[in-house]
Design a protein around this motif. Structure first.
Motif, short mmCIF file in Angstrom:
data_model
loop_
_atom_site.label_atom_id
_atom_site.label_comp_id
_atom_site.label_asym_id
_atom_site.label_seq_id
_atom_site.Cartn_x
_atom_site.Cartn_y
_atom_site.Cartn_z
N MET A 1 86.50 23.46 23.73
CA MET A 1 85.09 23.65 23.36
C MET A 1 84.99 24.12 21.91
O MET A 1 85.61 25.12 21.56
N VAL A 2 84.25 23.39 21.08
CA VAL A 2 84.02 23.82 19.70
C VAL A 2 82.67 24.52 19.65
O VAL A 2 81.65 23.92 20.00
N PRO A 3 82.64 25.79 19.22
CA PRO A 3 81.35 26.50 19.20
C PRO A 3 80.34 25.83 18.26
O PRO A 3 80.74 25.19 17.29
N SER A 4 79.06 26.00 18.56
CA SER A 4 78.01 25.43 17.73
C SER A 4 78.11 25.96 16.30
O SER A 4 78.41 27.14 16.08
N GLY A 28 74.66 28.85 29.46
CA GLY A 28 75.95 28.43 28.92
C GLY A 28 76.33 29.11 27.62
O GLY A 28 76.58 28.45 26.61
N PRO A 29 76.44 30.44 27.60
CA PRO A 29 76.78 31.13 26.35
C PRO A 29 78.20 30.83 25.85
O PRO A 29 78.48 31.04 24.67
N GLY A 30 79.09 30.32 26.72
CA GLY A 30 80.47 30.03 26.28
C GLY A 30 81.12 31.29 25.76
O GLY A 30 81.20 32.30 26.46
N ALA A 50 71.98 35.96 29.99
CA ALA A 50 72.85 34.82 29.68
C ALA A 50 73.55 34.39 30.96
O ALA A 50 74.21 35.21 31.62
N ILE A 51 73.39 33.12 31.34
CA ILE A 51 73.94 32.61 32.61
C ILE A 51 75.08 31.64 32.30
O ILE A 51 74.86 30.61 31.64
N GLU A 52 76.26 31.97 32.78
CA GLU A 52 77.46 31.17 32.45
C GLU A 52 78.25 30.89 33.74
O GLU A 52 78.51 31.80 34.52
N LEU A 53 78.65 29.62 33.88
CA LEU A 53 79.36 29.17 35.08
C LEU A 53 80.82 29.61 35.08
O LEU A 53 81.39 29.90 36.13
N ASN A 54 81.44 29.66 33.91
CA ASN A 54 82.88 29.91 33.81
C ASN A 54 83.17 31.42 33.76
O ASN A 54 82.81 32.10 32.80
N LYS A 111 66.91 19.85 39.24
CA LYS A 111 66.57 21.19 39.76
C LYS A 111 66.54 22.20 38.61
O LYS A 111 65.63 23.03 38.53
N ILE A 112 67.53 22.14 37.73
CA ILE A 112 67.56 23.10 36.62
C ILE A 112 66.30 22.94 35.77
O ILE A 112 65.66 23.93 35.41
N LEU A 113 65.93 21.70 35.46
CA LEU A 113 64.77 21.49 34.57
C LEU A 113 63.46 21.91 35.26
O LEU A 113 62.62 22.56 34.64
C1 LIG Z 1 78.97 23.26 25.04
S1 LIG Z 1 79.33 24.85 25.71
C2 LIG Z 1 78.14 25.78 24.75
C3 LIG Z 1 78.71 27.09 24.26
C4 LIG Z 1 77.88 27.88 23.29
N1 LIG Z 1 76.55 28.19 23.82
C5 LIG Z 1 77.76 27.20 21.94
O1 LIG Z 1 76.65 26.84 21.54
O2 LIG Z 1 78.76 27.04 21.25
C6 LIG Z 1 78.58 24.74 27.32
C7 LIG Z 1 78.75 25.97 28.21
O3 LIG Z 1 77.92 25.80 29.34
C8 LIG Z 1 78.60 26.27 30.51
N2 LIG Z 1 77.94 25.62 31.65
C9 LIG Z 1 78.06 24.32 32.05
N3 LIG Z 1 77.24 24.06 33.09
C10 LIG Z 1 76.57 25.21 33.37
C11 LIG Z 1 75.57 25.59 34.32
N4 LIG Z 1 75.09 24.72 35.22
N5 LIG Z 1 75.10 26.85 34.29
C12 LIG Z 1 75.57 27.77 33.38
N6 LIG Z 1 76.52 27.47 32.47
C13 LIG Z 1 77.01 26.21 32.45
C14 LIG Z 1 80.04 25.89 30.26
O4 LIG Z 1 80.92 26.67 31.04
C15 LIG Z 1 80.16 26.19 28.75
O5 LIG Z 1 80.53 27.51 28.50
#
Ligand SMILES: C[S@@+](CC[C@H](N)C(=O)[O-])C[C@H]1O[C@@H](n2cnc3c(N)ncnc32)[C@H](O)[C@@H]1O
Length: 165
Positions: A1-4, A28-30, A50-54, A111-113
């Motif tokens: 993953m490359v940060p924004s 997805g804060p990564g 901040a909601i993150e899956l990983n 659902k998310i949207l």
């Molecule tokens: C492209 S990265 C973005 C990271 C960071 N926000 C950035 O801008 O660099 C996407 C992130 O979304 C998380 N993610 C993917 N699906 C998700 C979901 N349904 N709910 C929450 N987080 C999710 C991934 O684990 C990952 O950390």
């Protein structure tokens, strides 16, 4: 993953009315690079959920980004309603989304949207950044107004969508 990139971060976050936003959500804060920039711009009395899956990213952000306004939750963006409720909020002023809509199953995307729209205040906004336009036809029927922008100075070049109810 490359940060924004900082260009993407600035392009996206310059659209938010930070004076008005009190309940902010990030999907997805990564590793937390966007999270830190959101916190820099937020009011002192605002909160960021901040909601993150990983779970590894959750642990990393909890450890590295120290701010009393921040709550990092391990879960899916699809749980936005119950997560906000658990913190005593019935709405969000701004939702900033970095999750990949193009690769998730369609029912999850919908659902998310839909649930994001349902928690947004009438004056609220939903900001989405993606590498493709796949999500656009799903955004348009749910959010009345969707404006688009493009940020080439990012790996990969990013599509930005600014949605209001
Ligand atoms: C492209 S990265 C973005 C990271 C960071 N926000 C950035 O801008 O660099 C996407 C992130 O979304 C998380 N993610 C993917 N699906 C998700 C979901 N349904 N709910 C929450 N987080 C999710 C991934 O684990 C990952 O950390």
């Amino acid at each position: 993953m490359v940060p924004s990139s900082r260009y993407l971060v600035e392009n996206l976050l310059s659209r938010v009315d930070w004076q008005r936003a009190r309940v902010v959500v990030e999907y997805g804060p990564g590793i937390g690079n966007m999270t830190r920039e959101i916190l820099k711009r937020m009011r002192p009395d605002a909160v960021l959920v901040a909601i993150e899956l990983n779970p590894e990213f959750v642990e990393f952000v909890r450890r590295e980004v120290s701010d009393p306004r921040l709550q990092v939750v391990c879960g899916s963006a699809g749980e936005i309603r119950s997560i906000l409720e658990s913190f005593g909020h019935d709405h969000a002023d701004c939702v900033i989304s970095g999750i990949p809509y193009s690769t998730m199953p369609e029912p999850v995307r919908r659902k998310i949207l839909r649930d994001t729209r349902s928690v947004l205040q009438p004056q609220g906004s939903f900001l989405v950044y993606q590498f493709t336009r796949t999500v656009l036809p799903y955004l348009q029927p749910i959010f009345g107004n969707v404006q688009q922008a493009f940020e080439p100075r990012n790996i990969l070049p990013a599509r930005l969508f600014f949605c209001t109810p």
